[in-house]
Enzyme design. Sequence first.
Site, PDB file in Angstrom:
ATOM      1  N   HIS A 256       0.805  -1.279  -0.042  1.00 53.77           N
ATOM      2  CA  HIS A 256      -0.051   0.097   0.016  1.00 53.77           C
ATOM      3  C   HIS A 256       0.814   1.034  -0.011  1.00 53.77           C
ATOM      4  O   HIS A 256       2.136   1.474   0.622  1.00 53.77           O
ATOM      5  CB  HIS A 256      -0.900   0.111   1.136  1.00 53.77           C
ATOM      6  CG  HIS A 256      -2.170   0.856   1.148  1.00 53.77           C
ATOM      7  ND1 HIS A 256      -2.188   2.166   1.196  1.00 53.77           N
ATOM      8  CD2 HIS A 256      -3.456   0.582   0.646  1.00 53.77           C
ATOM      9  CE1 HIS A 256      -3.283   2.894   1.016  1.00 53.77           C
ATOM     10  NE2 HIS A 256      -3.989   1.833   0.439  1.00 53.77           N
ATOM     11  N   ASP A 307      -7.932  -5.348  -0.602  1.00 51.97           N
ATOM     12  CA  ASP A 307      -8.459  -6.265  -1.976  1.00 51.97           C
ATOM     13  C   ASP A 307      -8.280  -7.928  -1.693  1.00 51.97           C
ATOM     14  O   ASP A 307      -8.819  -8.569  -2.261  1.00 51.97           O
ATOM     15  CB  ASP A 307      -7.819  -5.711  -3.022  1.00 51.97           C
ATOM     16  CG  ASP A 307      -8.288  -4.300  -3.592  1.00 51.97           C
ATOM     17  OD1 ASP A 307      -9.535  -4.258  -3.526  1.00 51.97           O
ATOM     18  OD2 ASP A 307      -7.336  -3.590  -3.985  1.00 51.97           O
TER      19      ASP A 307
HETATM   20  N1  ACO Z   1       3.971  -7.634  -4.648  1.00 54.76           N
HETATM   21  C1  ACO Z   1       5.492  -7.691  -4.637  1.00 54.76           C
HETATM   22  N2  ACO Z   1       6.181  -6.482  -4.494  1.00 54.76           N
HETATM   23  C2  ACO Z   1       5.451  -5.290  -4.266  1.00 54.76           C
HETATM   24  C3  ACO Z   1       4.236  -5.272  -4.179  1.00 54.76           C
HETATM   25  C4  ACO Z   1       3.378  -6.461  -4.211  1.00 54.76           C
HETATM   26  N3  ACO Z   1       1.956  -6.409  -4.210  1.00 54.76           N
HETATM   27  N4  ACO Z   1       3.812  -4.073  -3.827  1.00 54.76           N
HETATM   28  C5  ACO Z   1       4.846  -3.147  -3.871  1.00 54.76           C
HETATM   29  N5  ACO Z   1       6.040  -4.127  -3.937  1.00 54.76           N
HETATM   30  C6  ACO Z   1       7.363  -3.787  -4.017  1.00 54.76           C
HETATM   31  C7  ACO Z   1       7.867  -3.017  -5.463  1.00 54.76           C
HETATM   32  O1  ACO Z   1       8.254  -3.979  -6.294  1.00 54.76           O
HETATM   33  C8  ACO Z   1       8.806  -2.122  -5.134  1.00 54.76           C
HETATM   34  O2  ACO Z   1      10.050  -3.074  -4.910  1.00 54.76           O
HETATM   35  P1  ACO Z   1      11.491  -2.227  -5.409  1.00 54.76           P
HETATM   36  O3  ACO Z   1      11.804  -1.036  -4.402  1.00 54.76           O
HETATM   37  O4  ACO Z   1      12.413  -3.287  -5.200  1.00 54.76           O
HETATM   38  O5  ACO Z   1      11.281  -1.805  -6.789  1.00 54.76           O
HETATM   39  C9  ACO Z   1       8.383  -1.749  -3.588  1.00 54.76           C
HETATM   40  O6  ACO Z   1       7.466  -2.881  -3.190  1.00 54.76           O
HETATM   41  C10 ACO Z   1       7.423  -0.519  -3.594  1.00 54.76           C
HETATM   42  O7  ACO Z   1       6.545  -0.744  -4.531  1.00 54.76           O
HETATM   43  P2  ACO Z   1       5.738   0.554  -5.543  1.00 54.76           P
HETATM   44  O8  ACO Z   1       5.016  -0.319  -6.601  1.00 54.76           O
HETATM   45  O9  ACO Z   1       6.621   1.598  -5.838  1.00 54.76           O
HETATM   46  O10 ACO Z   1       4.891   1.112  -4.385  1.00 54.76           O
HETATM   47  P3  ACO Z   1       3.872   2.251  -4.448  1.00 54.76           P
HETATM   48  O11 ACO Z   1       3.500   2.770  -3.193  1.00 54.76           O
HETATM   49  O12 ACO Z   1       3.808   3.076  -5.654  1.00 54.76           O
HETATM   50  O13 ACO Z   1       2.587   1.133  -4.743  1.00 54.76           O
HETATM   51  C11 ACO Z   1       0.712  -0.399  -4.585  1.00 54.76           C
HETATM   52  C12 ACO Z   1       1.474   0.734  -4.007  1.00 54.76           C
HETATM   53  C13 ACO Z   1       0.215   0.118  -6.051  1.00 54.76           C
HETATM   54  C14 ACO Z   1      -0.579  -0.601  -3.931  1.00 54.76           C
HETATM   55  C15 ACO Z   1       1.548  -1.602  -4.834  1.00 54.76           C
HETATM   56  O14 ACO Z   1       1.921  -2.170  -3.479  1.00 54.76           O
HETATM   57  C16 ACO Z   1       0.877  -2.775  -5.497  1.00 54.76           C
HETATM   58  O15 ACO Z   1       1.322  -2.641  -6.959  1.00 54.76           O
HETATM   59  N6  ACO Z   1       0.401  -3.638  -5.108  1.00 54.76           N
HETATM   60  C17 ACO Z   1      -0.430  -4.748  -5.724  1.00 54.76           C
HETATM   61  C18 ACO Z   1      -1.602  -3.972  -6.380  1.00 54.76           C
HETATM   62  C19 ACO Z   1      -2.480  -3.886  -5.269  1.00 54.76           C
HETATM   63  O16 ACO Z   1      -3.055  -4.855  -4.299  1.00 54.76           O
HETATM   64  N7  ACO Z   1      -3.201  -2.657  -5.236  1.00 54.76           N
HETATM   65  C20 ACO Z   1      -4.496  -2.436  -4.344  1.00 54.76           C
HETATM   66  C21 ACO Z   1      -4.090  -1.303  -3.434  1.00 54.76           C
HETATM   67  S1  ACO Z   1      -5.347  -1.389  -2.346  1.00 54.76           S
HETATM   68  C22 ACO Z   1      -6.659  -0.181  -3.095  1.00 54.76           C
HETATM   69  O17 ACO Z   1      -6.062   0.752  -3.956  1.00 54.76           O
HETATM   70  C23 ACO Z   1      -7.764  -0.375  -2.881  1.00 54.76           C
END
Ligand code: ACO
Length: 371
Positions: A256, A307
């Site tokens: 998140h 989710d």
């Molecule tokens: N699985 C694996 N790795 C992850 C995940 C995940 N679900 N989420 C974040 N990471 C990792 C990224 O790969 C990144 O790693 P790195 O620094 O080595 O490149 C690091 O954690 C930071 O992730 P970002 O994507 O830059 O974090 P951001 O704050 O931009 O994104 C988000 C948040 C979009 C929710 C992200 O965690 C994600 O894509 N999750 C999966 C999709 C999801 O479940 N979305 C629903 C969110 S809740 C909602 O909107 C209702």
Amino acid sequence: MTVTKGLEGIVATTSSVSSIIDGVLTYRGYDIDDLAVNATYEEVVHLLWYGKLPNKAELDKLHTELSANAAVSQQVIDQLRAYPKDANSMAVLRTAVSALALFDEEANDMSLEANYRKAIRLQAQLPTIVAAFARIRQGLEPVAPKLNAAVAENFLYMLTGKAPDKVAIEALDKALVLHADHELNASTFAARVTVATLSDMYSGVTSAIGALRGPLHGGANEEVMAMLEEIGDMDNVERYIQDKLDNKEKIMGFGHRVYKNGDPRAKHLQKMSYELGKLTNNMKWYEMSVKIEEMVTGMKGLKPNVDFYSASVYTALEIPRDLFTPIFAISRVSGWTAHILEQYENNRLIRPRAEYVGPTDQKVVPIAQRA
Ligand code: ACO
């Protein structure tokens, strides 16, 4: 210029609708843990729109208004019949909500009173649209909304044509409470950006639905279920998750932008997933989800978000996978409209800047000389 990719940590507005402070989510100052246990979805809607939990008379009035406005115009139902049967249900919802504006005489009336009335109509009619399309695509007739039924009950009734059982109504109602608002999330921001141009409420909600659909936002709940189905069996979880993480792929339903120590809504959905699994005599999806959580949290330190367990909850309620995100919208529309009302109240155009990194000093050459 300092660029903050994804606007992380940027505070773009003040708001009194909801807050996330030190990992605690509140709607108008009420902790989500309190609301999840002690309030119905309609009470939460009242809280978000009018800033207070309703007394009995106010709640009755809201129930009556939502019920009276739940039927969708025949023109929009006819449009739903014309959409491709295999259309994405969020794309259908986005298009149909946009179409609602064309048949609402108050669509462009920007008075506060008209905007409240439109918020009621949107909240009342989104469930009707989702349920109607779900039936039409199966060759079934839409079911007219039931008078005096709450949003959760009415949705399940319109979806199946049968009186839903109490457990299902209560589970969906709680899921709606948990999804109703979430500070300046991506779809709410999209709604606020749209109406900050003084565009109308339907445009704001249409923008929000478009933003919610994406798998990084509300679309993740469907992706979680797709993942569980792809894994298929507890025995395959370990290899599947290990492979994904080794390949640096994201596991949907984890992580998140704001919560780093866990999403406070997830534990409620996990409990519901467990209880519904027990009740339906099918613990498979719950148990696989727990195993995935153990691995992803253990290996990456990432916690489940709203989710993750909602996927197995909706599946236990026998809701088709591609309606999970529309159900999110059915709930979040209360938050979107509360934010839209707040944006109008103290509006300023939202217009950030971009740092230009493209070529410079270009000169136009005649077309015949261009490569
Ligand atoms: N699985 C694996 N790795 C992850 C995940 C995940 N679900 N989420 C974040 N990471 C990792 C990224 O790969 C990144 O790693 P790195 O620094 O080595 O490149 C690091 O954690 C930071 O992730 P970002 O994507 O830059 O974090 P951001 O704050 O931009 O994104 C988000 C948040 C979009 C929710 C992200 O965690 C994600 O894509 N999750 C999966 C999709 C999801 O479940 N979305 C629903 C969110 S809740 C909602 O909107 C209702």
